[in-house]
Design an enzyme around this catalytic site. Structure first.
Site, PDB file in Angstrom:
ATOM      1  N   GLU A   1      23.975 -21.904  19.589  1.00  0.00           N
ATOM      2  CA  GLU A   1      23.095 -23.004  19.207  1.00  0.00           C
ATOM      3  C   GLU A   1      23.026 -23.940  20.397  1.00  0.00           C
ATOM      4  O   GLU A   1      24.069 -24.329  20.938  1.00  0.00           O
ATOM      5  CB  GLU A   1      23.676 -23.725  17.993  1.00  0.00           C
ATOM      6  CG  GLU A   1      22.636 -24.103  16.979  1.00  0.00           C
ATOM      7  CD  GLU A   1      23.262 -24.671  15.726  1.00  0.00           C
ATOM      8  OE1 GLU A   1      23.815 -23.894  14.914  1.00  0.00           O
ATOM      9  OE2 GLU A   1      23.221 -25.899  15.557  1.00  0.00           O
TER      10      GLU A   1
ATOM     11  N   GLU B   1      29.618 -22.973  12.487  1.00  0.00           N
ATOM     12  CA  GLU B   1      30.394 -24.216  12.578  1.00  0.00           C
ATOM     13  C   GLU B   1      31.306 -24.409  11.370  1.00  0.00           C
ATOM     14  O   GLU B   1      31.381 -25.495  10.797  1.00  0.00           O
ATOM     15  CB  GLU B   1      29.444 -25.410  12.726  1.00  0.00           C
ATOM     16  CG  GLU B   1      28.575 -25.302  13.949  1.00  0.00           C
ATOM     17  CD  GLU B   1      27.784 -26.566  14.284  1.00  0.00           C
ATOM     18  OE1 GLU B   1      27.750 -27.498  13.460  1.00  0.00           O
ATOM     19  OE2 GLU B   1      27.214 -26.606  15.390  1.00  0.00           O
TER      20      GLU B   1
HETATM   21  C1  GAL Z   1      24.432 -28.113  14.403  1.00  0.00           C
HETATM   22  C2  GAL Z   1      24.319 -27.341  13.085  1.00  0.00           C
HETATM   23  C3  GAL Z   1      22.881 -27.143  12.678  1.00  0.00           C
HETATM   24  C4  GAL Z   1      22.140 -28.431  12.785  1.00  0.00           C
HETATM   25  C5  GAL Z   1      22.248 -28.947  14.197  1.00  0.00           C
HETATM   26  C6  GAL Z   1      21.481 -30.220  14.458  1.00  0.00           C
HETATM   27  O1  GAL Z   1      25.681 -28.620  14.612  1.00  0.00           O
HETATM   28  O2  GAL Z   1      24.921 -26.090  13.202  1.00  0.00           O
HETATM   29  O3  GAL Z   1      22.828 -26.648  11.368  1.00  0.00           O
HETATM   30  O4  GAL Z   1      22.683 -29.336  11.901  1.00  0.00           O
HETATM   31  O5  GAL Z   1      23.606 -29.213  14.457  1.00  0.00           O
HETATM   32  O6  GAL Z   1      21.704 -30.691  15.755  1.00  0.00           O
END
Ligand code: GAL
Length: 818
Positions: free
Chosen positions: A490, A414
């Site tokens: 993710e 990100e």
């Molecule tokens: C994402 C991020 C992670 C964590 C996650 C929580 O956007 O890459 O590190 O913060 O959100 O939802």
């Protein structure tokens, strides 16, 4: 790596003069002080009142928890200056040797001094580094090494830990030797009959020309039998290094695979006039990986759906301090959920993690960075990116490229450059670095904007595109960019607290207890969605490699949804005290499964299983309707309350409506085909589910209403451990009623006592709001459970753990150390 020798006493360094080349475990007997100290690098500095510590060491995990420590990173004292010093002697007759020190990671801003002289430094706490001590060593005398660490506050979005938290080795080499990360092993041709193993070995010569030397490489199978070998003459000019490529054929190779992770060992020996001057041991696997725009990920020619997890590096109550067994246990628990892939978010992992994944058969995306030049936190990696990114990235790849488990290099998570018109430039540079160090694996990144990384041309610079939290758009992205290779880097970010249920089922509401209900309807950040949504998206889009859920284990820090932006941190996100650890995972900080563990298991495993929730202790709610959920991989589930059937539900036909909201979907009720449910008027007694396949009962689970807490029950994951001062036994503590039912709301305070050849290393309970020290001897149970972690000493014998609590029958357990 070299043969590692474990030396307890420094005097023994004198013994080593007989040895050719050695890596000496350098973890024992350091002195430590956390303070800003002037002159602590000098030889004469008085450290007589410093604390004695062994490495790996994470000073922050000792606590105390405090809101002033920034709950976003765990509410633990992770920042400030600290020093480590170690006194040691080196034999006179090692004078012609090359001496170095290797750190697997130090958190962070490490500066290293030997005998008062500056040796070197490394900012990034997650990267391993080696420093040459040869010019500063006093042979035949006492030496003092001093390491200053200075981790900054607001330097990370999660708990980084603090200290020399990974292993350290003292390295003694001859002038002619194989240096750090000195082999690069690839398997360009693999068939059932034969594999070509290419071993590229770097040989360094710090002395005069060597012409009469040979490099002998032997390949050993898992049984230790030599299956192939090769010998090449080498000649290396004065003070230089060279790379030797040896192509070795292994006949009838045993292939490394998820289902059978077979490893080979390469033993590289450098000999001069027939005399051994160096030996270097590398582990590797023989396998092929392919990535296809339509078929996703292929391991050894067969498609593998990646059922992955993202994981931060901490080990729960043990903090960041690395431990092989704790790491192995994490990944075994993940494997039992059906996990076959890991993304080391958002930094290089410990070497132990990759060793574990090689052995268990879990494929890995090794990730380099969470920030490039643009800041997410005020003191993040962006401050060091320009100076260090190339070295950090190259070193990460050189360190990890022999692991068969590693399948991709992620250049970032990100990263905010996604939104910049010229963000592609850094992307290209990092991509090229990866390819130059390892052309055998693709690059990737986790993008969370859409369509910015495409319109700004970042996505086209890398080989495989990871999308964070965009399942509703996989299809559209693929239609727009047909050549793309895509996956969910993710996913979900659902939150919950183990064993906690709120009525009515809550939907993006905060609760006064700072807990989150385990009904697994959506409570989370705005980008979060129920796991079910991703399951569906993966099924609809078979070109996707799979998904990596956020996260496999709960971790310290980032206790979303209990947090937000406030003025105390200049507008940066901070937590609602006392929430101090994450709620995201299907497994809590101690490794106890939450209900969601079984939702993933129902989708990712085939061995028949069935799960039921909530617990069945709802005194005072008699007659009230309680939603009952079941997760299964069977065809049908039948629910019984006190023996009375509430009917069968068919998976894929009967739906459960869960409140949901997600960009790309309507806010409202999401119809999940992955959960079965009933509404049941509560009556105490038995809640039972039966899973059927082809009409036959194949799995069952029963929960009974528990009576009052009456006794403690201790259950060890292993009752025999190594007597090495490192190995651990994880002991689950259950609060039970007189009939042995777990009391699901028990909060009894348990006191632990350890006798014999072990120590109480840490305790915990998985409650994200608990401020009780992990290092004390008393822990409150949370939803009926807590955990004690016992560490062996280096004396063989027996450890006895006793657990007591007022009003409960106590329990004891014995662990053998061998
Ligand atoms: C994402 C991020 C992670 C964590 C996650 C929580 O956007 O890459 O590190 O913060 O959100 O939802």
């Amino acid at each position: 790596m070299k043969k590692t020798l474990f030396l307890r006493y420094l005097m023994l360094l004198f013994v080593m003069c007989k040895l050719n080349a050695q890596d000496v475990n350098f973890n024992k007997d350091w002195l430590f002080k956390k303070d800003t100290i002037i002159g602590a690098e000098t030889v004469a500095f008085d450290d007589s009142n410093w604390r004695n510590v062994d490495l790996p060491h994470d000073w922050a995990i000792e606590g105390p928890f405090s809101n002033s420590n920034n709950a976003r990173t765990g509410g633990l004292p992770v920042h400030g200056e600290a020093w480590y010093r170690k006194h040691f002697s080196v034999a006179k007759n090692l004078k012609n040797k090359q001496i170095a020190i290797e750190f697997d990671g130090a958190m962070s801003n490490a500066k290293v001094y030997l005998n008062g002289e500056y040796v070197g430094e490394r900012h990034y706490g997650y990267i391993g580094f080696e420093l040459n001590l040869t010019p500063f060593i006093k042979f035949g005398e006492e030496n003092v090494i001093a390491v200053k660490l200075a981790p900054e506050d607001l330097s990370m979005r999660w708990y980084p830990g603090a200290g020399i938290y990974r292993n350290v080795r003292f390295k003694i080499n001859n002038a002619l030797h194989i240096p750090q990360w000195g082999t690069y092993i690839t398997t360009p041709v693999v068939s059932r009959e034969s594999a070509q193993v290419n071993v590229q070995t770097t040989i360094k010569n710090t002395s005069e020309i060597v012409s009469n030397a040979v490099l002998e490489t032997q390949i050993k199978n898992q049984k230790g039998e030599v299956v192939a070998s090769i010998s090449s003459p080498i000649s290396i000019v004065k003070k230089s290094s060279d790379k030797i490529l040896q192509e070795i054929e292994v006949k009838n190779p045993e292939i490394w695979d998820i289902s059978k992770p077979v490893l080979y060992t390469a033993i590289s020996q450098v000999k001069v006039d027939g005399k051994l001057v160096d030996e270097f041991v590398s582990h590797f696997g023989i396998r092929t990986i392919e990535f296809d725009t339509n078929n996703g990920f292929l391991l050894n020619g067969k498609r593998v759906q990646l059922n992955g997890v993202c994981m931060h590096h901490d080990l729960g109550p043990l903090g960041a301090s690395v431990n092989y067994r704790a790491t192995e246990r994490q990944m075994q628990i993940m494997q039992s959920m059906g996990v076959n892939a890991l993304r080391t978010s958002h930094n290089p992992p410990s070497p132990e993690m990759l060793e574990v994944c090689d052995k268990l058969g879990i494929v890995v995306i090794v990730e380099a960075f969470d920030e490039w030049q643009l800041a997410k936190v005020p003191n993040g990696y962006h401050k060091h990116f320009d100076k260090w990114h190339e070295k950090d990235l190259r070193d990460m790849i050189k360190r990890d490229r022999n692991h068969p488990s590693v399948i991709m290099w992620s250049i970032g998570n990100e990263i905010l450059e996604q939104s910049k018109k010229d963000g592609w430039k850094i992307t290209k540079e990092l991509n090229d670095i990866c390819h130059s160090e390892d052309p055998t694996r693709p690059t990737t990144a986790g993008f969370n904007y859409y369509p910015a990384p495409f319109t700004n041309k970042l996505a086209e610079q890398i080989d495989v595109v990871g999308m964070n939290y965009w399942p509703a758009h996989y299809k559209e992205i693929k239609e727009n960019y047909p050549e793309i290779i895509l996956y969910g880097s993710e996913t979900s970010s659902q939150t919950s607290s183990r064993g906690v249920y709120h009525f009515p089922i809550e939907f993006n509401e905060k609760h006064e207890t700072n807990h989150v209900s385990s009904y697994d309807a959506i409570v989370g950040p705005p980008w979060a969605y129920a796991p079910d949504v991703e399951f569906d998206a993966q099924e609809q889009n078979p070109f996707s490699l799979g998904e990596f859920i956020w996260t496999g284990f709960d971790y310290l820090g980032e206790p979303t949804p209990y947090g937000g932006r406030d003025n105390s941190t200049n507008g940066y996100w901070n937590a609602d005290w006392p929430s101090r650890s994450s709620y995201f995972a299907p497994v809590d900080l101690c490794g106890f499964p939450k209900d969601r563990f079984y939702l993933y298991q129902s989708q990712w495993t085939t061995e028949p299983m069935v799960h039921v929730l909530p617990h069945w202790n709802w005194e005072g709610k008699e007659g009230d309707v309680i939603p009952v959920y079941s997760y299964t991989n069977c065809d049908e589930v039948e629910l019984f309350v006190n023996g009375k059937s509430f009917g069968r539900k068919i998976k894929g036909v009967d739906f459960t409506e869960i409140p949901s909201e997600y960009h790309g979907f309507e806010k409202g009720m999401y119809k999940s085909k992955y959960r079965l449910s009933w509404n049941v008027p509560y009556q105490a007694g038995s809640l039972k589910v039966m899973g059927y396949r082809d009409g036959n009962e194949v799995a069952t689970k029963e929960i009974k209403t528990a009576g009052v807490p009456s006794k403690i029950k201790l259950i060890a994951d292993r009752v025999e451990i190594n007597a090495d001062g490192i190995d651990l036994s994880f002991i689950s503590v259950q609060i039970e009623d007189k009939d042995g039912n777990i009391c699901p709301m028990a909060e009894n305070n348990i006191t632990f006592k350890v006798e014999g050849t072990g120590v109480l290393e840490a305790i915990g309970n998985g409650d994200q709001t608990s401020l009780v020290s992990f290092k004390g001897d008393t822990m409150k149970a949370f939803s009926g459970l807590c955990l004690a972690i016992i560490k062996s000493t280096d004396k063989p014998g027996e450890i006895k753990l006793t657990a007591t609590s007022k009003g409960l029958a106590s329990d004891e357990i014995r662990i053998q150390t061998k």
